[in-house]
Design a protein around this motif. Structure first.
Motif, PDB file in Angstrom:
ATOM      1  N   GLN A 150       6.087 -16.703  12.026  1.00 20.84           N
ATOM      2  CA  GLN A 150       7.187 -16.171  12.821  1.00 20.84           C
ATOM      3  C   GLN A 150       8.490 -16.272  12.031  1.00 20.84           C
ATOM      4  OE1 GLN A 150       6.909 -14.761  15.967  1.00 20.84           O
ATOM      5  NE2 GLN A 150       4.700 -14.940  15.610  1.00 20.84           N
ATOM      6  N   VAL A 151       9.221 -15.164  11.946  1.00 18.02           N
ATOM      7  CA  VAL A 151      10.486 -15.161  11.212  1.00 18.02           C
ATOM      8  C   VAL A 151      11.514 -16.018  11.948  1.00 18.02           C
ATOM      9  CG1 VAL A 151      12.371 -13.736  10.334  1.00 18.02           C
ATOM     10  CG2 VAL A 151      10.021 -12.868  10.293  1.00 18.02           C
ATOM     11  N   VAL A 152      12.184 -16.888  11.196  1.00 18.24           N
ATOM     12  CA  VAL A 152      13.193 -17.782  11.770  1.00 18.24           C
ATOM     13  C   VAL A 152      14.578 -17.198  11.496  1.00 18.24           C
ATOM     14  CG1 VAL A 152      14.196 -20.094  11.731  1.00 18.24           C
ATOM     15  CG2 VAL A 152      11.723 -19.787  11.427  1.00 18.24           C
ATOM     16  N   GLY A 153      15.344 -16.998  12.569  1.00  8.74           N
ATOM     17  CA  GLY A 153      16.699 -16.474  12.420  1.00  8.74           C
ATOM     18  C   GLY A 153      16.699 -15.107  11.765  1.00  8.74           C
ATOM     19  N   SER A 154      17.594 -14.945  10.807  1.00 12.29           N
ATOM     20  CA  SER A 154      17.678 -13.674  10.102  1.00 12.29           C
ATOM     21  C   SER A 154      16.574 -13.523   9.067  1.00 12.29           C
ATOM     22  CB  SER A 154      19.038 -13.558   9.412  1.00 12.29           C
ATOM     23  OG  SER A 154      19.163 -14.552   8.401  1.00 12.29           O
ATOM     24  N   GLY A 155      15.951 -14.649   8.706  1.00 11.65           N
ATOM     25  CA  GLY A 155      14.913 -14.626   7.688  1.00 11.65           C
ATOM     26  C   GLY A 155      15.429 -14.989   6.311  1.00 11.65           C
ATOM     27  N   TYR A 156      16.754 -15.012   6.170  1.00  8.53           N
ATOM     28  CA  TYR A 156      17.308 -15.353   4.854  1.00  8.53           C
ATOM     29  C   TYR A 156      18.425 -16.402   4.967  1.00  8.53           C
ATOM     30  CZ  TYR A 156      20.684 -11.752   6.341  1.00  8.53           C
ATOM     31  OH  TYR A 156      21.594 -11.000   7.038  1.00  8.53           O
ATOM     32  N   ASP A 157      18.476 -17.104   6.087  1.00  9.73           N
ATOM     33  CA  ASP A 157      19.544 -18.097   6.298  1.00  9.73           C
ATOM     34  C   ASP A 157      19.501 -19.221   5.262  1.00  9.73           C
ATOM     35  OD1 ASP A 157      20.610 -16.788   8.465  1.00  9.73           O
ATOM     36  OD2 ASP A 157      19.308 -17.795   9.910  1.00  9.73           O
ATOM     37  N   SER A 158      18.305 -19.717   4.945  1.00  8.28           N
ATOM     38  CA  SER A 158      18.214 -20.843   4.009  1.00  8.28           C
ATOM     39  C   SER A 158      18.647 -20.424   2.603  1.00  8.28           C
ATOM     40  CB  SER A 158      16.786 -21.395   3.970  1.00  8.28           C
ATOM     41  OG  SER A 158      15.870 -20.422   3.478  1.00  8.28           O
ATOM     42  N   LEU A 159      18.281 -19.212   2.193  1.00  3.18           N
ATOM     43  CA  LEU A 159      18.677 -18.720   0.875  1.00  3.18           C
ATOM     44  C   LEU A 159      20.192 -18.499   0.836  1.00  3.18           C
ATOM     45  CD1 LEU A 159      17.667 -17.845  -1.899  1.00  3.18           C
ATOM     46  CD2 LEU A 159      17.328 -15.541  -0.991  1.00  3.18           C
ATOM     47  N   LEU A 160      20.734 -17.964   1.918  1.00  2.61           N
ATOM     48  CA  LEU A 160      22.180 -17.758   2.007  1.00  2.61           C
ATOM     49  C   LEU A 160      22.921 -19.086   1.890  1.00  2.61           C
ATOM     50  CD1 LEU A 160      24.793 -16.236   2.656  1.00  2.61           C
ATOM     51  CD2 LEU A 160      24.182 -16.384   5.088  1.00  2.61           C
ATOM     52  N   LYS A 161      22.428 -20.098   2.597  1.00  2.00           N
ATOM     53  CA  LYS A 161      23.084 -21.408   2.562  1.00  2.00           C
ATOM     54  C   LYS A 161      23.070 -21.992   1.149  1.00  2.00           C
ATOM     55  CE  LYS A 161      22.995 -25.957   4.745  1.00  2.00           C
ATOM     56  NZ  LYS A 161      22.318 -26.839   5.744  1.00  2.00           N
ATOM     57  N   GLN A 162      21.937 -21.866   0.443  1.00  2.00           N
ATOM     58  CA  GLN A 162      21.850 -22.378  -0.918  1.00  2.00           C
ATOM     59  C   GLN A 162      22.826 -21.653  -1.845  1.00  2.00           C
ATOM     60  OE1 GLN A 162      17.355 -22.171  -1.316  1.00  2.00           O
ATOM     61  NE2 GLN A 162      17.733 -24.073  -2.439  1.00  2.00           N
ATOM     62  N   LEU A 163      22.921 -20.346  -1.712  1.00  2.00           N
ATOM     63  CA  LEU A 163      23.827 -19.568  -2.563  1.00  2.00           C
ATOM     64  C   LEU A 163      25.282 -19.937  -2.297  1.00  2.00           C
ATOM     65  CD1 LEU A 163      22.142 -16.044  -2.417  1.00  2.00           C
ATOM     66  CD2 LEU A 163      22.436 -17.443  -4.471  1.00  2.00           C
ATOM     67  N   VAL A 164      25.651 -20.064  -1.024  1.00  2.00           N
ATOM     68  CA  VAL A 164      27.033 -20.410  -0.677  1.00  2.00           C
ATOM     69  C   VAL A 164      27.394 -21.791  -1.227  1.00  2.00           C
ATOM     70  CG1 VAL A 164      28.571 -20.977   1.242  1.00  2.00           C
ATOM     71  CG2 VAL A 164      27.155 -18.933   1.356  1.00  2.00           C
ATOM     72  N   CYS A 165      26.487 -22.749  -1.056  1.00  2.00           N
ATOM     73  CA  CYS A 165      26.747 -24.106  -1.553  1.00  2.00           C
ATOM     74  C   CYS A 165      26.894 -24.123  -3.071  1.00  2.00           C
ATOM     75  CB  CYS A 165      25.629 -25.052  -1.126  1.00  2.00           C
ATOM     76  SG  CYS A 165      25.622 -25.444   0.629  1.00  2.00           S
ATOM     77  N   ARG A 166      26.022 -23.348  -3.744  1.00  2.00           N
ATOM     78  CA  ARG A 166      26.094 -23.331  -5.207  1.00  2.00           C
ATOM     79  C   ARG A 166      27.385 -22.684  -5.691  1.00  2.00           C
ATOM     80  NH1 ARG A 166      24.451 -26.562  -9.037  1.00  2.00           N
ATOM     81  NH2 ARG A 166      24.778 -25.540 -11.033  1.00  2.00           N
ATOM     82  N   ILE A 167      27.805 -21.619  -5.045  1.00  2.00           N
ATOM     83  CA  ILE A 167      29.064 -20.959  -5.409  1.00  2.00           C
ATOM     84  C   ILE A 167      30.244 -21.900  -5.180  1.00  2.00           C
ATOM     85  CG2 ILE A 167      30.653 -19.106  -4.737  1.00  2.00           C
ATOM     86  CD1 ILE A 167      28.122 -17.379  -4.238  1.00  2.00           C
ATOM     87  N   ASP A 168      30.231 -22.602  -4.049  1.00  2.00           N
ATOM     88  CA  ASP A 168      31.297 -23.574  -3.775  1.00  2.00           C
ATOM     89  C   ASP A 168      31.341 -24.655  -4.844  1.00  2.00           C
ATOM     90  OD1 ASP A 168      32.117 -22.238  -1.550  1.00  2.00           O
ATOM     91  OD2 ASP A 168      31.056 -23.513  -0.114  1.00  2.00           O
ATOM     92  N   ASN A 169      30.167 -25.109  -5.285  1.00  2.00           N
ATOM     93  CA  ASN A 169      30.114 -26.144  -6.325  1.00  2.00           C
ATOM     94  C   ASN A 169      30.667 -25.624  -7.643  1.00  2.00           C
ATOM     95  OD1 ASN A 169      28.998 -28.016  -4.620  1.00  2.00           O
ATOM     96  ND2 ASN A 169      26.885 -27.605  -5.211  1.00  2.00           N
ATOM     97  N   PHE A 170      30.331 -24.386  -7.989  1.00  2.00           N
ATOM     98  CA  PHE A 170      30.860 -23.781  -9.205  1.00  2.00           C
ATOM     99  C   PHE A 170      32.392 -23.748  -9.160  1.00  2.00           C
ATOM    100  CE2 PHE A 170      26.768 -21.403 -10.309  1.00  2.00           C
ATOM    101  CZ  PHE A 170      26.623 -22.053 -11.518  1.00  2.00           C
ATOM    102  N   LYS A 171      32.935 -23.268  -8.040  1.00  2.00           N
ATOM    103  CA  LYS A 171      34.384 -23.127  -7.921  1.00  2.00           C
ATOM    104  C   LYS A 171      35.070 -24.491  -7.885  1.00  2.00           C
ATOM    105  CE  LYS A 171      34.471 -20.405  -4.279  1.00  2.00           C
ATOM    106  NZ  LYS A 171      35.019 -19.496  -3.247  1.00  2.00           N
ATOM    107  N   ARG A 172      34.432 -25.460  -7.211  1.00  2.00           N
ATOM    108  CA  ARG A 172      35.023 -26.791  -7.123  1.00  2.00           C
ATOM    109  C   ARG A 172      35.084 -27.456  -8.493  1.00  2.00           C
ATOM    110  NH1 ARG A 172      31.675 -28.628  -3.763  1.00  2.00           N
ATOM    111  NH2 ARG A 172      32.796 -27.888  -1.935  1.00  2.00           N
TER     112      ARG A 172
END
Length: 382
Positions: A150-172
């Motif tokens: 069964q698809v959870v949420g949008s289906g790509y929430d976990s990947l989105l969260k990882q990308l956002v966190c990694r981008i924030d780390n790069f900028k920080r």
């Protein structure tokens, strides 16, 4: 100004906070994103809370290229995911519909995040969301969020969260490494030293002097040498000499020197007194509160699992339901669930034993629990 507004809204999704930030920045004379590089954390104290101010400082771009990126709102639709930069073995997994390992997935996230920042210095979440969606569409079996098909949420929430966190780390990392953020780096180190502490840099109390502190310290050393076990006196003396202890610790003294000068700092009574002064938490009370809530929660979790009565976990649960102690039951279930060798954690002694009866030679080198009697233990190992 539109670019500045968009930038602040990305940093502070809360509309109230972003509005306060914009008004405050305008009052300081900030009109463009380029102006942000001249800000200091102290400038923001009048309209932002400390964490909000540090968050804004950490995400300020170091060049003006961020300004122009806001005007190209549709760049993410034409973004090409750099699949070609991934190893051939990884791509073969994706083509076969297999899920990548955790390390492979992290590698992909790092590469994609780096490519995103090459296109836009300040990507918004909506941009990253579209890229994550494209990745899942390309290889749904490998990346889509599913539970029991069964698809959870949008289906790509976990990947989105990882990308956002990694981008924030790069900028920080980039922001902290810039010369303008020297004060931020110092304050960050200071915050790390204060995590969980309410009294990390104490001063001598009224009526206390260095001479009195030294006298109490010498009294503690004599008590330790004489193997005295007056817990209340030890606790009171360790509490009243807390300032001297912290000064010695923060001066960078070696652990061996601390052990020689403050031996009770490495004994339960002195350790508890020091921890209480440092954090304001009474370990005994805190443990009892945790035992009454968290251990019962652990037991409730295992009771709802499909556990065979004949299994080791099943026998422990049967004993608990018959009126057994919940602390013992929870500990035994955790050891069983994680398949730990119980002999490394539990040392059995007679139920009439006292601490002095336990020889150090009997104990393993790792932390353990000494069990008197041990009906639970016998039940679990049958």
């Amino acid at each position: 100004m539109d670019a500045l507004l968009t930038f602040i809204e990305n940093v502070f999704p809360n509309p109230i906070t972003s509005k306060l930030a914009i008004e405050g920045l305008n009052s300081l004379g900030v009109e463009t994103i380029d102006d942000l590089q001249f800000l200091k954390e102290d400038d923001l104290g009048g309209f932002l809370r400390p964490i909000e101010a540090r968050k804004l400082i950490a995400q300020i771009p170091s060049d003006s290229s961020c300004e122009t990126s806001f005007y190209d709102h549709d760049w993410h639709y034409s973004f090409d995911v750099p699949w070609q930069k991934m190893p051939a073995s990884f791509m073969e997994k994706l083509q076969n519909g297999e899920r990548p390992s955790c390390s492979e997935r992290r590698q992909l996230v790092r590469i994609v995040a780096s490519e995103i920042l090459e296109v836009s210095k300040c990507p918004a979440k909506k941009h990253v969301s579209e890229i994550a969606r494209q990745m899942v569409i390309a290889y749904p079996k490998s990346f889509r969020d599913e539970i029991n098909s069964q698809v959870v949420g949008s289906g790509y929430d976990s990947l989105l969260k990882q990308l956002v966190c990694r981008i924030d780390n790069f900028k920080r990392a980039k922001a902290i490494s810039s010369p303008l953020c020297g004060t931020l780096e110092v304050s960050t180190k200071k915050r790390k030293l204060l995590y969980g502490c309410i009294h990390s840099d104490p001063q001598l109390l009224v009526g206390e002097t260095s001479e009195l502190q030294q006298e109490k310290k010498e009294k503690l050393l004599v008590m330790f040498q004489n193997n005295e076990s007056d817990v209340k006196t030890i606790y009171d003396l360790m509490t009243s000499t807390y300032t001297s202890q912290r000064n010695n610790i923060q001066s960078g003294k070696e652990t061996k020197d601390l052990l020689d000068e403050w031996p009770y700092l490495f004994q339960p009574a002195g350790m508890k007194a020091h921890f209480k002064e440092l954090t304001g938490i009474d370990i005994n009370n805190s443990f009892e509160e945790s035992a009454s809530s968290k251990f019962r929660r652990i037991l409730e979790y295992f009771q709802f699992q499909c556990t065979e009565r004949a299994s080791r976990a099943g026998r422990i649960l049967t004993k608990y339901r018959a009126g057994g102690d919940h602390v013992c039951g929870a500990v035994m279930l955790l050891l069983t669930h994680f398949k730990n060798d119980q002999d490394h954690f539990l040392v059995m002694v007679e139920d009439t034993s006292v601490p002095s009866d336990v020889c150090s030679e009997q104990l393993p080198a790792t932390p353990c629990i000494v069990v008197c009697g041990g009906y639970y233990y016998d039940l679990a190992t049958q």
